[in-house]
Enzyme design. Structure first.
Site, PDB file in Angstrom:
ATOM      1  N   TYR A   1      -4.966  20.174  10.783  1.00 35.89           N
ATOM      2  CA  TYR A   1      -4.011  20.476   9.792  1.00 35.89           C
ATOM      3  C   TYR A   1      -4.858  21.689   8.901  1.00 35.89           C
ATOM      4  O   TYR A   1      -5.875  22.015   9.073  1.00 35.89           O
ATOM      5  CB  TYR A   1      -4.171  19.363   8.566  1.00 35.89           C
ATOM      6  CG  TYR A   1      -3.316  18.178   9.145  1.00 35.89           C
ATOM      7  CD1 TYR A   1      -2.456  18.285  10.508  1.00 35.89           C
ATOM      8  CD2 TYR A   1      -3.637  17.023   8.624  1.00 35.89           C
ATOM      9  CE1 TYR A   1      -1.745  17.041  10.788  1.00 35.89           C
ATOM     10  CE2 TYR A   1      -2.985  15.738   8.936  1.00 35.89           C
ATOM     11  CZ  TYR A   1      -2.494  15.851  10.012  1.00 35.89           C
ATOM     12  OH  TYR A   1      -1.430  14.728  10.411  1.00 35.89           O
TER      13      TYR A   1
ATOM     14  N   SER B   1       5.339  10.305   8.225  1.00 37.66           N
ATOM     15  CA  SER B   1       6.615  11.205   7.862  1.00 37.66           C
ATOM     16  C   SER B   1       7.705   9.930   7.386  1.00 37.66           C
ATOM     17  O   SER B   1       8.851   9.806   8.119  1.00 37.66           O
ATOM     18  CB  SER B   1       7.235  11.795   9.038  1.00 37.66           C
ATOM     19  OG  SER B   1       6.214  12.699   9.284  1.00 37.66           O
TER      20      SER B   1
ATOM     21  N   LEU C   1      15.094  12.592   3.983  1.00 38.53           N
ATOM     22  CA  LEU C   1      15.460  11.375   3.276  1.00 38.53           C
ATOM     23  C   LEU C   1      15.298  11.431   1.708  1.00 38.53           C
ATOM     24  O   LEU C   1      14.574  10.568   1.197  1.00 38.53           O
ATOM     25  CB  LEU C   1      14.807  10.254   3.885  1.00 38.53           C
ATOM     26  CG  LEU C   1      15.310   9.803   5.237  1.00 38.53           C
ATOM     27  CD1 LEU C   1      14.235   8.747   6.000  1.00 38.53           C
ATOM     28  CD2 LEU C   1      16.776   8.940   5.137  1.00 38.53           C
TER      29      LEU C   1
ATOM     30  N   LYS D   1      17.748  15.950  -2.457  1.00 36.12           N
ATOM     31  CA  LYS D   1      18.007  17.359  -2.378  1.00 36.12           C
ATOM     32  C   LYS D   1      18.739  18.017  -1.139  1.00 36.12           C
ATOM     33  O   LYS D   1      19.482  18.915  -1.122  1.00 36.12           O
ATOM     34  CB  LYS D   1      16.503  18.012  -2.363  1.00 36.12           C
ATOM     35  CG  LYS D   1      15.646  17.968  -1.331  1.00 36.12           C
ATOM     36  CD  LYS D   1      14.208  18.605  -1.466  1.00 36.12           C
ATOM     37  CE  LYS D   1      13.431  18.577  -0.232  1.00 36.12           C
ATOM     38  NZ  LYS D   1      11.995  18.815  -0.729  1.00 36.12           N
TER      39      LYS D   1
HETATM   40  N1  LIG Z   1      -0.399  11.635  13.173  1.00 33.01           N
HETATM   41  C1  LIG Z   1       0.552  12.592  13.214  1.00 33.01           C
HETATM   42  O1  LIG Z   1       0.953  13.275  14.212  1.00 33.01           O
HETATM   43  C2  LIG Z   1       1.316  12.983  11.896  1.00 33.01           C
HETATM   44  C3  LIG Z   1       2.411  13.767  11.841  1.00 33.01           C
HETATM   45  C4  LIG Z   1       3.129  13.936  10.721  1.00 33.01           C
HETATM   46  C5  LIG Z   1       2.451  13.692   9.518  1.00 33.01           C
HETATM   47  N2  LIG Z   1       1.058  12.878   9.614  1.00 33.01           N
HETATM   48  C6  LIG Z   1       0.539  12.420   8.225  1.00 33.01           C
HETATM   49  O2  LIG Z   1       1.409  11.750   7.385  1.00 33.01           O
HETATM   50  C7  LIG Z   1       1.582  12.325   6.148  1.00 33.01           C
HETATM   51  C8  LIG Z   1       3.066  12.644   5.674  1.00 33.01           C
HETATM   52  O3  LIG Z   1       3.703  12.800   6.560  1.00 33.01           O
HETATM   53  P1  LIG Z   1       5.041  14.057   6.177  1.00 33.01           P
HETATM   54  O4  LIG Z   1       4.344  15.076   5.171  1.00 33.01           O
HETATM   55  O5  LIG Z   1       5.566  14.310   7.132  1.00 33.01           O
HETATM   56  O6  LIG Z   1       5.869  12.829   5.283  1.00 33.01           O
HETATM   57  P2  LIG Z   1       7.345  12.803   4.821  1.00 33.01           P
HETATM   58  O7  LIG Z   1       7.457  11.796   3.796  1.00 33.01           O
HETATM   59  O8  LIG Z   1       8.323  12.462   5.727  1.00 33.01           O
HETATM   60  O9  LIG Z   1       7.676  14.493   4.293  1.00 33.01           O
HETATM   61  C9  LIG Z   1       6.891  14.985   3.183  1.00 33.01           C
HETATM   62  C10 LIG Z   1       7.508  16.164   2.727  1.00 33.01           C
HETATM   63  O10 LIG Z   1       8.948  15.984   2.262  1.00 33.01           O
HETATM   64  C11 LIG Z   1       9.308  16.595   1.080  1.00 33.01           C
HETATM   65  N3  LIG Z   1       9.122  15.349  -0.118  1.00 33.01           N
HETATM   66  C12 LIG Z   1       8.508  14.622  -0.444  1.00 33.01           C
HETATM   67  N4  LIG Z   1       8.580  13.662  -1.173  1.00 33.01           N
HETATM   68  C13 LIG Z   1       9.759  14.201  -1.732  1.00 33.01           C
HETATM   69  C14 LIG Z   1      10.752  13.997  -3.046  1.00 33.01           C
HETATM   70  N5  LIG Z   1      10.452  12.894  -3.646  1.00 33.01           N
HETATM   71  N6  LIG Z   1      11.904  14.768  -3.128  1.00 33.01           N
HETATM   72  C15 LIG Z   1      12.169  15.601  -2.471  1.00 33.01           C
HETATM   73  N7  LIG Z   1      11.204  16.192  -1.417  1.00 33.01           N
HETATM   74  C16 LIG Z   1      10.086  15.481  -0.957  1.00 33.01           C
HETATM   75  C17 LIG Z   1       8.060  17.689   0.726  1.00 33.01           C
HETATM   76  O11 LIG Z   1       8.265  18.720   1.572  1.00 33.01           O
HETATM   77  P3  LIG Z   1       9.316  20.004   1.093  1.00 33.01           P
HETATM   78  O12 LIG Z   1       8.752  20.003  -0.196  1.00 33.01           O
HETATM   79  O13 LIG Z   1       8.851  21.009   1.856  1.00 33.01           O
HETATM   80  O14 LIG Z   1      10.750  19.606   1.402  1.00 33.01           O
HETATM   81  C18 LIG Z   1       6.935  16.937   1.517  1.00 33.01           C
HETATM   82  O15 LIG Z   1       5.913  17.676   1.844  1.00 33.01           O
HETATM   83  C19 LIG Z   1       0.840  13.916   6.336  1.00 33.01           C
HETATM   84  O16 LIG Z   1       0.237  14.629   5.397  1.00 33.01           O
HETATM   85  C20 LIG Z   1      -0.312  13.677   7.370  1.00 33.01           C
HETATM   86  O17 LIG Z   1      -1.417  12.852   6.713  1.00 33.01           O
HETATM   87  C21 LIG Z   1       0.648  12.521  10.503  1.00 33.01           C
END
Ligand SMILES: NC(=O)c1ccc[n+]([C@@H]2O[C@H](COP(=O)([O-])OP(=O)(O)OC[C@H]3O[C@@H](n4cnc5c(N)ncnc54)[C@H](OP(=O)(O)O)[C@@H]3O)[C@@H](O)[C@H]2O)c1
Length: 345
Positions: free
Chosen positions: A53, A233, A240, A243
Protein backbone atom coordinates in the site's frame (compact mmCIF):
# COMPACT_ATOMS: atom_id res chain seq x y z
CA UNK A 1 -17.70 0.17 19.74
CA UNK A 2 -18.23 -3.58 19.83
CA UNK A 3 -15.38 -6.01 20.35
CA UNK A 4 -14.45 -9.60 19.77
CA UNK A 5 -11.22 -11.55 20.05
CA UNK A 6 -8.98 -12.71 17.24
CA UNK A 7 -9.73 -16.43 16.86
CA UNK A 8 -7.70 -18.74 19.13
CA UNK A 9 -6.21 -15.76 20.99
CA UNK A 10 -7.16 -13.43 23.82
CA UNK A 11 -6.37 -10.37 21.69
CA UNK A 12 -9.35 -8.00 21.87
CA UNK A 13 -10.18 -6.32 18.55
CA UNK A 14 -12.92 -3.91 17.52
CA UNK A 15 -15.59 -5.26 15.15
CA UNK A 16 -14.66 -2.33 12.89
CA UNK A 17 -11.09 -2.40 11.62
CA UNK A 18 -9.50 0.71 10.11
CA UNK A 19 -8.35 0.08 6.53
CA UNK A 20 -5.45 2.33 5.58
CA UNK A 21 -4.71 1.69 1.93
CA UNK A 22 -5.62 5.23 0.85
CA UNK A 23 -2.87 6.72 3.05
CA UNK A 24 -0.06 7.79 0.71
CA UNK A 25 -2.20 8.20 -2.42
CA UNK A 26 -5.69 9.70 -1.94
CA UNK A 27 -4.83 10.73 1.65
CA UNK A 28 -1.63 12.47 2.76
CA UNK A 29 0.20 11.95 6.06
CA UNK A 30 -1.77 14.60 7.96
CA UNK A 31 -5.08 13.11 6.84
CA UNK A 32 -3.91 9.58 7.67
CA UNK A 33 -2.94 10.74 11.17
CA UNK A 34 -6.34 12.41 11.60
CA UNK A 35 -8.13 9.21 10.61
CA UNK A 36 -6.10 7.13 13.07
CA UNK A 37 -6.63 9.68 15.89
CA UNK A 38 -10.38 9.67 15.29
CA UNK A 39 -10.71 5.90 14.88
CA UNK A 40 -8.79 5.19 18.07
CA UNK A 41 -10.87 7.76 19.97
CA UNK A 42 -14.01 5.91 18.81
CA UNK A 43 -12.67 2.61 20.17
CA UNK A 44 -11.33 1.21 16.88
CA UNK A 45 -8.17 -0.59 18.06
CA UNK A 46 -7.57 -2.75 14.97
CA UNK A 47 -5.72 -1.34 11.91
CA UNK A 48 -4.97 -3.15 8.65
CA UNK A 49 -2.16 -2.34 6.24
CA UNK A 50 0.22 -4.04 3.78
CA UNK A 51 3.71 -3.61 2.39
CA UNK A 52 2.35 -2.82 -1.08
CA UNK A 53 0.00 0.00 0.00
CA UNK A 54 -0.93 2.66 -0.97
CA UNK A 55 -3.23 1.71 -3.84
CA UNK A 56 -3.40 1.39 -6.75
CA UNK A 57 -0.02 -0.29 -6.24
CA UNK A 58 2.89 1.53 -7.87
CA UNK A 59 6.61 1.06 -7.26
CA UNK A 60 6.82 4.75 -6.17
CA UNK A 61 4.24 4.31 -3.39
CA UNK A 62 5.35 0.86 -2.17
CA UNK A 63 5.46 1.12 1.66
CA UNK A 64 3.95 4.63 1.74
CA UNK A 65 1.03 3.64 3.97
CA UNK A 66 3.19 1.79 6.50
CA UNK A 67 5.45 4.88 6.73
CA UNK A 68 2.43 7.05 7.62
CA UNK A 69 1.34 4.58 10.30
CA UNK A 70 4.92 4.46 11.58
CA UNK A 71 5.20 8.23 11.88
CA UNK A 72 1.87 8.25 13.78
CA UNK A 73 3.12 5.61 16.22
CA UNK A 74 6.26 7.69 16.76
CA UNK A 75 4.34 10.95 17.22
CA UNK A 76 1.62 9.59 19.52
CA UNK A 77 3.26 6.66 21.30
CA UNK A 78 0.10 4.70 20.54
CA UNK A 79 1.70 1.46 19.31
CA UNK A 80 0.49 -0.58 22.30
CA UNK A 81 -3.09 0.69 21.88
CA UNK A 82 -3.40 -0.81 18.40
CA UNK A 83 -3.67 -4.38 17.13
CA UNK A 84 -1.73 -4.06 13.88
CA UNK A 85 -2.20 -6.27 10.83
CA UNK A 86 0.09 -6.12 7.79
CA UNK A 87 0.81 -8.34 4.79
CA UNK A 88 3.50 -9.60 2.48
CA UNK A 89 2.53 -9.10 -1.18
CA UNK A 90 1.96 -12.29 -3.09
CA UNK A 91 3.80 -12.64 -6.34
CA UNK A 92 1.58 -12.48 -9.37
CA UNK A 93 0.14 -10.25 -12.02
CA UNK A 94 -1.03 -7.52 -9.61
CA UNK A 95 2.30 -6.97 -7.91
CA UNK A 96 5.03 -8.40 -10.11
CA UNK A 97 6.59 -4.94 -10.16
CA UNK A 98 6.73 -4.94 -6.34
CA UNK A 99 7.47 -8.50 -5.27
CA UNK A 100 8.08 -11.50 -7.47
CA UNK A 101 9.93 -13.56 -4.90
CA UNK A 102 6.85 -15.31 -3.50
CA UNK A 103 6.91 -16.64 0.06
CA UNK A 104 10.43 -18.03 0.20
CA UNK A 105 12.23 -17.73 3.55
CA UNK A 106 14.35 -14.87 2.16
CA UNK A 107 11.29 -13.03 0.83
CA UNK A 108 9.33 -13.30 4.09
CA UNK A 109 12.37 -12.26 6.10
CA UNK A 110 12.97 -9.21 3.90
CA UNK A 111 9.29 -8.22 3.86
CA UNK A 112 8.88 -8.44 7.64
CA UNK A 113 12.07 -6.51 8.39
CA UNK A 114 11.19 -3.73 5.92
CA UNK A 115 7.63 -3.46 7.27
CA UNK A 116 8.88 -3.26 10.86
CA UNK A 117 11.28 -0.49 9.88
CA UNK A 118 8.61 1.59 8.11
CA UNK A 119 6.07 0.98 10.88
CA UNK A 120 8.61 1.99 13.54
CA UNK A 121 7.71 -0.98 15.69
CA UNK A 122 9.34 -4.26 16.63
CA UNK A 123 6.30 -6.53 16.16
CA UNK A 124 3.26 -7.01 13.93
CA UNK A 125 0.23 -8.57 15.65
CA UNK A 126 -1.24 -10.29 12.59
CA UNK A 127 0.92 -11.04 9.57
CA UNK A 128 -1.00 -12.02 6.46
CA UNK A 129 -0.19 -13.48 3.05
CA UNK A 130 -1.76 -10.90 0.72
CA UNK A 131 -2.35 -13.33 -2.19
CA UNK A 132 -1.69 -17.00 -2.68
CA UNK A 133 1.39 -17.66 -4.80
CA UNK A 134 -0.51 -20.06 -7.03
CA UNK A 135 -3.13 -18.73 -9.49
CA UNK A 136 -6.40 -18.59 -7.54
CA UNK A 137 -9.92 -17.69 -8.62
CA UNK A 138 -10.45 -15.23 -5.78
CA UNK A 139 -12.83 -12.99 -7.74
CA UNK A 140 -15.28 -15.68 -8.84
CA UNK A 141 -14.53 -15.96 -12.58
CA UNK A 142 -16.43 -18.55 -14.59
CA UNK A 143 -14.26 -21.23 -16.24
CA UNK A 144 -11.14 -20.12 -14.37
CA UNK A 145 -8.06 -21.41 -16.24
CA UNK A 146 -6.34 -23.38 -13.46
CA UNK A 147 -2.68 -23.94 -14.38
CA UNK A 148 -2.02 -27.23 -12.65
CA UNK A 149 1.27 -27.67 -14.48
CA UNK A 150 2.51 -24.17 -13.46
CA UNK A 151 5.86 -23.73 -11.77
CA UNK A 152 4.26 -23.36 -8.31
CA UNK A 153 5.08 -26.27 -5.97
CA UNK A 154 3.03 -27.17 -2.90
CA UNK A 155 4.88 -25.29 -0.15
CA UNK A 156 2.20 -24.86 2.54
CA UNK A 157 4.30 -26.52 5.25
CA UNK A 158 7.43 -24.57 4.26
CA UNK A 159 5.61 -21.23 4.48
CA UNK A 160 4.19 -22.13 7.91
CA UNK A 161 7.62 -23.27 9.11
CA UNK A 162 9.15 -19.95 8.02
CA UNK A 163 6.37 -17.95 9.68
CA UNK A 164 6.79 -20.04 12.85
CA UNK A 165 10.39 -18.94 12.99
CA UNK A 166 9.36 -15.26 12.95
CA UNK A 167 6.70 -15.88 15.60
CA UNK A 168 9.39 -17.44 17.79
CA UNK A 169 11.62 -14.40 17.18
CA UNK A 170 8.73 -12.18 18.34
CA UNK A 171 8.59 -10.18 15.09
CA UNK A 172 5.04 -11.36 14.32
CA UNK A 173 2.45 -12.68 16.79
CA UNK A 174 -0.17 -14.45 14.65
CA UNK A 175 -0.70 -15.30 10.99
CA UNK A 176 -3.55 -15.00 8.52
CA UNK A 177 -4.54 -15.47 4.90
CA UNK A 178 -5.98 -13.12 2.31
CA UNK A 179 -7.69 -13.65 -1.04
CA UNK A 180 -7.57 -17.38 -0.28
CA UNK A 181 -9.84 -20.14 -1.53
CA UNK A 182 -11.48 -22.97 0.46
CA UNK A 183 -8.91 -25.44 -0.87
CA UNK A 184 -5.92 -23.28 0.09
CA UNK A 185 -7.35 -22.50 3.50
CA UNK A 186 -7.96 -26.16 4.32
CA UNK A 187 -4.48 -27.14 3.08
CA UNK A 188 -2.90 -24.63 5.48
CA UNK A 189 -5.05 -25.86 8.37
CA UNK A 190 -4.24 -29.47 7.54
CA UNK A 191 -0.48 -28.82 7.56
CA UNK A 192 -0.76 -26.97 10.87
CA UNK A 193 -2.63 -29.89 12.41
CA UNK A 194 -0.42 -32.66 11.08
CA UNK A 195 2.94 -30.95 11.60
CA UNK A 196 2.09 -29.00 14.75
CA UNK A 197 2.79 -25.68 13.04
CA UNK A 198 1.11 -22.32 13.84
CA UNK A 199 -2.42 -21.94 12.57
CA UNK A 200 -3.85 -19.30 10.26
CA UNK A 201 -6.43 -17.46 12.40
CA UNK A 202 -8.07 -15.11 9.87
CA UNK A 203 -8.93 -14.83 6.17
CA UNK A 204 -9.07 -11.35 4.68
CA UNK A 205 -11.29 -11.59 1.60
CA UNK A 206 -13.64 -9.27 -0.29
CA UNK A 207 -17.16 -9.20 1.09
CA UNK A 208 -19.97 -6.76 0.33
CA UNK A 209 -23.58 -6.79 -0.78
CA UNK A 210 -22.23 -7.02 -4.33
CA UNK A 211 -19.82 -9.85 -3.61
CA UNK A 212 -21.00 -12.55 -1.21
CA UNK A 213 -19.14 -15.54 -2.68
CA UNK A 214 -17.48 -16.10 0.73
CA UNK A 215 -20.76 -17.65 1.87
CA UNK A 216 -20.54 -20.52 -0.63
CA UNK A 217 -17.66 -22.44 0.94
CA UNK A 218 -15.45 -20.30 3.12
CA UNK A 219 -18.08 -19.25 5.66
CA UNK A 220 -18.46 -22.87 6.79
CA UNK A 221 -14.70 -23.12 7.21
CA UNK A 222 -14.74 -19.90 9.25
CA UNK A 223 -17.41 -21.27 11.57
CA UNK A 224 -16.23 -24.87 11.95
CA UNK A 225 -12.47 -24.23 11.97
CA UNK A 226 -12.56 -20.94 13.90
CA UNK A 227 -10.79 -18.87 11.27
CA UNK A 228 -12.52 -15.49 11.09
CA UNK A 229 -13.28 -13.37 8.05
CA UNK A 230 -11.76 -9.90 7.96
CA UNK A 231 -14.13 -8.49 5.34
CA UNK A 232 -12.50 -6.03 2.97
CA UNK A 233 -14.08 -3.53 0.55
CA UNK A 234 -17.45 -3.68 2.37
CA UNK A 235 -18.66 -0.68 0.32
CA UNK A 236 -17.45 -2.21 -2.94
CA UNK A 237 -14.83 0.55 -3.38
CA UNK A 238 -17.43 3.18 -2.42
CA UNK A 239 -20.12 2.39 -4.98
CA UNK A 240 -22.46 1.18 -2.21
CA UNK A 241 -23.02 4.78 -1.13
CA UNK A 242 -25.60 7.36 -2.02
CA UNK A 243 -23.08 9.54 -3.87
CA UNK A 244 -23.17 7.18 -6.86
CA UNK A 245 -26.92 7.58 -7.11
CA UNK A 246 -26.56 11.36 -6.90
CA UNK A 247 -23.63 11.47 -9.36
CA UNK A 248 -21.58 13.24 -6.71
CA UNK A 249 -18.38 11.32 -7.38
CA UNK A 250 -15.69 13.89 -8.13
CA UNK A 251 -12.28 12.70 -6.88
CA UNK A 252 -13.68 9.33 -5.90
CA UNK A 253 -11.61 6.16 -6.34
CA UNK A 254 -13.83 4.88 -9.11
CA UNK A 255 -13.38 8.05 -11.16
CA UNK A 256 -9.70 8.49 -10.39
CA UNK A 257 -8.69 4.87 -11.05
CA UNK A 258 -11.35 3.33 -13.30
CA UNK A 259 -9.27 0.34 -14.38
CA UNK A 260 -8.71 -0.59 -10.68
CA UNK A 261 -12.46 -0.66 -10.00
CA UNK A 262 -13.96 -2.44 -13.02
CA UNK A 263 -15.87 -5.24 -11.34
CA UNK A 264 -17.82 -2.90 -9.08
CA UNK A 265 -19.01 -0.69 -11.92
CA UNK A 266 -20.59 -3.19 -14.30
CA UNK A 267 -24.18 -2.71 -15.48
CA UNK A 268 -25.28 -5.60 -13.19
CA UNK A 269 -23.63 -3.98 -10.16
CA UNK A 270 -25.36 -0.67 -10.92
CA UNK A 271 -28.76 -2.39 -11.11
CA UNK A 272 -28.21 -4.15 -7.78
CA UNK A 273 -27.00 -0.94 -6.11
CA UNK A 274 -30.27 0.80 -7.01
CA UNK A 275 -32.25 -2.02 -5.41
CA UNK A 276 -30.21 -1.98 -2.19
CA UNK A 277 -30.49 1.81 -2.11
CA UNK A 278 -34.27 1.51 -2.24
CA UNK A 279 -34.20 -0.75 0.84
CA UNK A 280 -31.99 1.74 2.66
CA UNK A 281 -34.26 4.64 1.78
CA UNK A 282 -37.37 2.74 2.87
CA UNK A 283 -35.84 2.21 6.33
CA UNK A 284 -34.34 5.71 6.71
CA UNK A 285 -30.76 4.54 6.40
CA UNK A 286 -28.03 5.64 4.04
CA UNK A 287 -26.83 3.01 1.58
CA UNK A 288 -23.43 2.99 3.33
CA UNK A 289 -25.07 2.37 6.72
CA UNK A 290 -27.17 -0.48 5.34
CA UNK A 291 -24.21 -2.07 3.55
CA UNK A 292 -21.84 -1.88 6.52
CA UNK A 293 -24.40 -2.89 9.14
CA UNK A 294 -25.16 -6.01 7.08
CA UNK A 295 -21.49 -7.05 7.17
CA UNK A 296 -21.11 -6.18 10.86
CA UNK A 297 -23.76 -8.67 11.97
CA UNK A 298 -22.57 -11.75 10.03
CA UNK A 299 -21.58 -14.58 12.38
CA UNK A 300 -18.45 -15.54 10.42
CA UNK A 301 -17.03 -11.99 10.37
CA UNK A 302 -14.37 -11.22 12.97
CA UNK A 303 -14.00 -7.59 11.86
CA UNK A 304 -15.23 -5.35 9.05
CA UNK A 305 -12.35 -3.45 7.41
CA UNK A 306 -13.67 -0.05 6.46
CA UNK A 307 -11.93 2.58 4.35
CA UNK A 308 -12.44 6.32 3.96
CA UNK A 309 -10.90 9.29 2.23
CA UNK A 310 -12.84 11.95 4.15
CA UNK A 311 -13.52 12.39 7.86
CA UNK A 312 -17.26 12.56 7.19
CA UNK A 313 -17.07 9.10 5.57
CA UNK A 314 -15.02 7.73 8.45
CA UNK A 315 -17.59 8.97 10.96
CA UNK A 316 -20.46 7.42 9.04
CA UNK A 317 -18.65 4.12 8.61
CA UNK A 318 -17.54 3.71 12.22
CA UNK A 319 -21.05 4.76 13.28
CA UNK A 320 -22.48 1.76 11.42
CA UNK A 321 -21.57 -0.36 14.44
CA UNK A 322 -24.55 1.14 16.28
CA UNK A 323 -27.08 0.17 13.61
CA UNK A 324 -29.03 -3.05 14.16
CA UNK A 325 -30.77 -4.38 11.05
CA UNK A 326 -34.20 -5.92 11.69
CA UNK A 327 -35.01 -9.36 10.32
CA UNK A 328 -37.34 -7.61 7.87
CA UNK A 329 -34.45 -5.62 6.39
CA UNK A 330 -32.18 -8.67 6.23
CA UNK A 331 -34.94 -10.61 4.44
CA UNK A 332 -35.33 -7.77 1.93
CA UNK A 333 -31.58 -7.74 1.30
CA UNK A 334 -31.53 -11.50 0.81
CA UNK A 335 -34.45 -11.31 -1.61
CA UNK A 336 -32.40 -8.97 -3.85
CA UNK A 337 -29.40 -11.27 -3.49
CA UNK A 338 -31.50 -14.21 -4.67
CA UNK A 339 -32.52 -12.24 -7.75
CA UNK A 340 -29.08 -10.81 -8.50
CA UNK A 341 -26.40 -12.81 -6.68
CA UNK A 342 -22.86 -11.43 -6.64
CA UNK A 343 -22.99 -8.95 -9.53
CA UNK A 344 -19.38 -7.99 -8.79
CA UNK A 345 -18.01 -11.53 -8.80
N1 LIG B 1 -6.50 -8.00 1.19
C1 LIG B 1 -6.80 -7.34 0.10
O1 LIG B 1 -6.51 -7.76 -1.04
C2 LIG B 1 -7.52 -6.03 0.23
C3 LIG B 1 -8.11 -5.42 -0.88
C4 LIG B 1 -8.81 -4.23 -0.69
C5 LIG B 1 -8.87 -3.65 0.56
N2 LIG B 1 -8.26 -4.25 1.64
C6 LIG B 1 -8.31 -3.66 3.01
O2 LIG B 1 -9.64 -3.22 3.28
C7 LIG B 1 -9.64 -1.82 3.54
C8 LIG B 1 -10.95 -1.23 3.05
O3 LIG B 1 -11.10 -1.50 1.66
P1 LIG B 1 -11.77 -0.44 0.72
O4 LIG B 1 -11.11 0.89 0.90
O5 LIG B 1 -11.82 -1.03 -0.64
O6 LIG B 1 -13.24 -0.38 1.38
P2 LIG B 1 -14.62 0.16 0.77
O7 LIG B 1 -15.48 0.41 1.95
O8 LIG B 1 -15.16 -0.79 -0.22
O9 LIG B 1 -14.26 1.50 0.01
C9 LIG B 1 -13.77 2.60 0.70
C10 LIG B 1 -13.84 3.82 -0.20
O10 LIG B 1 -15.21 4.14 -0.49
C11 LIG B 1 -15.42 5.55 -0.36
N3 LIG B 1 -16.26 5.73 0.84
C12 LIG B 1 -16.08 5.15 2.05
N4 LIG B 1 -17.04 5.49 2.91
C13 LIG B 1 -17.88 6.29 2.26
C14 LIG B 1 -19.08 6.96 2.62
N5 LIG B 1 -19.57 6.82 3.85
N6 LIG B 1 -19.69 7.73 1.70
C15 LIG B 1 -19.19 7.85 0.44
N7 LIG B 1 -18.05 7.23 0.03
C16 LIG B 1 -17.39 6.46 0.93
C17 LIG B 1 -14.03 6.16 -0.20
O11 LIG B 1 -13.46 6.35 -1.48
P3 LIG B 1 -13.68 7.66 -2.38
O12 LIG B 1 -13.80 8.82 -1.46
O13 LIG B 1 -12.49 7.69 -3.25
O14 LIG B 1 -14.95 7.39 -3.13
C18 LIG B 1 -13.27 5.05 0.47
O15 LIG B 1 -11.88 5.12 0.31
C19 LIG B 1 -8.37 -1.31 2.86
O16 LIG B 1 -7.88 -0.09 3.38
C20 LIG B 1 -7.42 -2.44 3.15
O17 LIG B 1 -6.94 -2.35 4.48
C21 LIG B 1 -7.61 -5.43 1.48
Amino acid sequence: MKYTTLPLTDIKVSKICLGTMTFGEQNNEVEGHQQMDYALAQGVNFFDTAELYSVPARPETYGATEKIIGSWFKKTGNRDKVVLASKIAGSGPYTSHIRNTGFSKEAISEAIDRSLQRLQTDYIDLYQLHWPERPVNCFGLRDFPYQLESSWQDNFADVLTTLDDFIKQGKIRHIGLSNESPWGTMRYLQESNVKNLPRMITIQNAYSLLHRTYEAGLSEISMRENIGLLAYSPLAFGVLTDKYLNNNTENSRVNLFPSFCGRYTTAQSKQAIKKYAAIAQKHNLTLAQLSLAFVNQLPFVTSNIIGATKMSQLKENIGSINIELSQEIIDEINAIHTLMPNPAA
